[in-house]
Each structure stands twice: as structure tokens, then as C-alpha cells.
Design a protein around this motif. Structure first.
Motif, PDB file in Angstrom:
ATOM      1  N   UNK A 218       0.853  -1.186   0.000  1.00 18.98           N
ATOM      2  CA  UNK A 218       0.000   0.000   0.000  1.00 18.98           C
ATOM      3  C   UNK A 218       0.887   1.234   0.000  1.00 18.98           C
ATOM      4  N   UNK A 219       0.272   2.386  -0.251  1.00 15.06           N
ATOM      5  CA  UNK A 219       1.026   3.628  -0.426  1.00 15.06           C
ATOM      6  C   UNK A 219       0.422   4.734   0.428  1.00 15.06           C
ATOM      7  N   UNK A 220       1.277   5.553   1.003  1.00 15.62           N
ATOM      8  CA  UNK A 220       0.879   6.789   1.661  1.00 15.62           C
ATOM      9  C   UNK A 220       1.711   7.929   1.096  1.00 15.62           C
ATOM     10  N   UNK A 221       1.299   9.154   1.361  1.00 19.67           N
ATOM     11  CA  UNK A 221       1.969  10.321   0.800  1.00 19.67           C
ATOM     12  C   UNK A 221       2.617  11.137   1.907  1.00 19.67           C
ATOM     13  N   UNK A 222       3.797  11.686   1.618  1.00 13.26           N
ATOM     14  CA  UNK A 222       4.559  12.470   2.584  1.00 13.26           C
ATOM     15  C   UNK A 222       4.677  13.909   2.106  1.00 13.26           C
ATOM     16  N   UNK A 223       4.523  14.856   3.044  1.00 12.50           N
ATOM     17  CA  UNK A 223       4.689  16.279   2.758  1.00 12.50           C
ATOM     18  C   UNK A 223       6.036  16.748   3.311  1.00 12.50           C
ATOM     19  N   UNK A 224       6.435  17.968   2.951  1.00 12.45           N
ATOM     20  CA  UNK A 224       7.719  18.502   3.423  1.00 12.45           C
ATOM     21  C   UNK A 224       7.870  18.440   4.942  1.00 12.45           C
ATOM     22  N   UNK A 225       6.850  18.831   5.746  1.00 14.33           N
ATOM     23  CA  UNK A 225       7.030  18.778   7.201  1.00 14.33           C
ATOM     24  C   UNK A 225       7.174  17.365   7.758  1.00 14.33           C
TER      25      UNK A 225
ATOM     26  N   UNK B 274      15.335  19.089  12.530  1.00 15.00           N
ATOM     27  CA  UNK B 274      15.772  19.840  11.359  1.00 15.00           C
ATOM     28  C   UNK B 274      15.066  19.329  10.122  1.00 15.00           C
ATOM     29  N   UNK B 275      14.556  20.248   9.324  1.00 16.17           N
ATOM     30  CA  UNK B 275      13.887  19.845   8.090  1.00 16.17           C
ATOM     31  C   UNK B 275      14.868  19.155   7.162  1.00 16.17           C
ATOM     32  N   UNK B 276      14.368  18.169   6.445  1.00 16.58           N
ATOM     33  CA  UNK B 276      15.204  17.436   5.512  1.00 16.58           C
ATOM     34  C   UNK B 276      15.433  18.269   4.252  1.00 16.58           C
TER      35      UNK B 276
END
Length: 273
Positions: free
Chosen positions: A75-82, A268-270
């Protein structure tokens, strides 16, 4: 047209994100819905939350995980910048219970135009810039445990945070069909796993995702990050944790979890730079 039931579920999941309160068991809808409906809810929740896609997570990549949810594919999920942070990271435990998975995260270096599909594993490897040790932290927004496959997908496949660690050494030539992986928890026994749990090789999981997206008219793009699937299964966590995903000579990722009121360090943001 999305059904009334799915519209209501979308609203409930959006509300759970906004209020940090789980969807109450009393609000669980009796109506059945299928995997396609689950992805429709996932997409609508994403749009209503105004999220930009920075990457993806792949779940249910091992035979036991697929058997538990009576499915034969991931299955798939979606990732945002944060959702993407740099290891070592310190994060707050938050309102929803956390679960940890040691994973290999792949940084996409070139676009995957749907018109070029189907993609071979060689095509995919040529478009990957790097591979990293990582720890995926998952959450369920539901107030019940016996979540169905469609409900799991509707909740973005439990995606929450991905802590991205060191670039893996010599990952292109490494044997990722059986590389040992250890998730270390301070004060707890080690959780031992293998890259074999990810469709037999995490690089195979990225190939599956690239073709799955292309069938939907979507694509991986340069700069996105993909968490390829758990090498160590799903590990429930407490409010205070020190975690290390250890890929041996290949590399590591680290996460510290603390209560909300004591956690001041942040994460820290990636960035791929």
C-alpha cells in the motif's frame, strides 16, 4: 462521485489531524468500502489539508504484513515537506500513539514520466540519486485497533514522519536481498530484521511504486523521497524513546522522542543538499 459514507470518513480524518483527537469508535461507519475507496479518501484528505507531495511511503511489503490485511500487494501513503526530518532528530510524542520502522529511504534524482512506463528495475535505479538509512514513525488516527485495509489506506497508510539518516555506503552494489537491520531502543531488546522483508529487496519496492503510480497517471519526480517499507516490522513506542536504525556497515539513522511539554529541540527539516 464519493459516497456519503466516504465523505463523512474524509471529514472525520481531516478533523483528527486538526484537533489531534482520534476518530472515536462510536463514529466508525458500518458501511463497507474497498481499497479504491480508501485511496479516494486519502487523496481527498490530502487536498483538504493543502499538502504538497514531497514523497511517498510504501507499506505492507512483507508476506506476514500482507497476510494480516488479506492483500497481495503493498500500500502507499503520501509524505509532505514537514513529514521529512533529518537524523538525528528530536520530536514530540504527540497525541496519537507512535510506531517505528527501520527502512531504506530513496532520494529520487530524475522524473519518472508515466508515458515511459513500465519501468524495469534498471530504469528505476538509473533515476535514484541516493539511498539513506531512515526511521519511519507511523500513527493511526483511529480510536480502534482492528483497522481494515481500506481504513488503513484512507488514513494515509499511517504515514506520519520520516527521519532520514546517513547515505548508505555502496548501496548500489550491496546485497539488499538479505542485509541485516537492527532497530535499537534504549532500555529495550533490539528488534532484528532484514532488507528481505521489503519485497525481497527495497529496490524492488521502488520499482513497484513507480509502475503503480504510472498506472494512475502519476509519477515520482526529482527531489522526492520514498520510504521503501519496513525491514523490522512495526514496533509500538512510548512517550520517551531513543531509537537507532542500524544497517551495519551501510549506515544509521537516529530519533529521540520526548513528551510534548519537555521537547524543545525540534527536528531539522530534511533537504537533500
Amino acid at each position: 462521485m464519493i459516497s456519503t459514507h466516504l465523505f463523512e470518513l474524509t471529514a472525520l480524518v481531516v478533523d483528527a489531524h486538526g484537533t489531534a483527537r482520534p476518530v472515536a469508535p462510536a463514529l466508525r461507519r458500518a458501511a463497507q468500502f474497498d481499497l479504491q475507496d480508501g485511496y479516494a479518501v486519502q487523496a481527498d484528505v490530502w487536498k483538504l489539508r493543502g499538502r504538497r507531495t514531497a514523497g511517498y511511503k510504501i507499506g505492507l511489503t512483507s508476506p506476514p504484513a500482507q497476510k494480516a490485511f488479506e492483500t497481495t500487494e503493498p500500500i502507499v501513503g503520501t509524505l509532505a515537506d514537514p513529514d521529512l526530518v533529518r537524523s538525528p532528530a528530536t520530536i514530540a510524542a504527540g497525541a496519537f500513539p507512535l510506531f517505528a520502522e527501520a527502512e531504506i529511504a530513496f532520494l529520487i534524482g530524475a522524473d519518472f514520466p508515466p508515458a515511459a512506463a513500465p519501468f524495469s528495475e534498471a530504469d528505476v535505479l538509473a533515476r535514484i540519486e541516493n539511498a539513506h538509512a531512515s526511521i519511519e514513525l507511523c500513527r493511526s488516527r483511529y480510536g480502534w485497533e482492528d483497522v481494515s485495509l481500506a481504513e488503513l489506506v484512507a488514513d494515509n497508510s499511517n504515514a506520519a514522519l520520516l527521519a532520514i539518516g546517513e547515505p548508505l555506503r555502496d548501496w548500489r552494489s550491496a546485497d539488499l536481498t538479505c542485509a541485516p537491520v537492527t532497530l535499537r531502543r534504549k532500555g529495550h531488546d533490539d528488534i532484528r530484521g532484514s532488507t528481505a522483508a521489503v519485497l525481497g529487496d527495497p529496490r524492488r519496492a521502488i520499482t513497484w511504486l513507480a509502475n503503480w503510480l504510472a498506472q494512475r497517471g502519476e509519477s515520482l519526480t526529482a527531489g522526492q523521497v520514498v520510504a521503501s517499507g519496513s525491514c523490522t516490522g512495526v514496533t509500538p513506542l512510548g512517550e520517551i524513546e531513543e531509537l537507532v536504525a542500524d544497517f551495519g556497515l551501510l549506515g544509521q539513522a537516529r530519533v529521540t522522542i520526548g513528551p510534548d511539554e519537555t521537547n524543545r529541540a525540534g527536528a531539522s527539516a530534511w533537504t537533500s543538499a
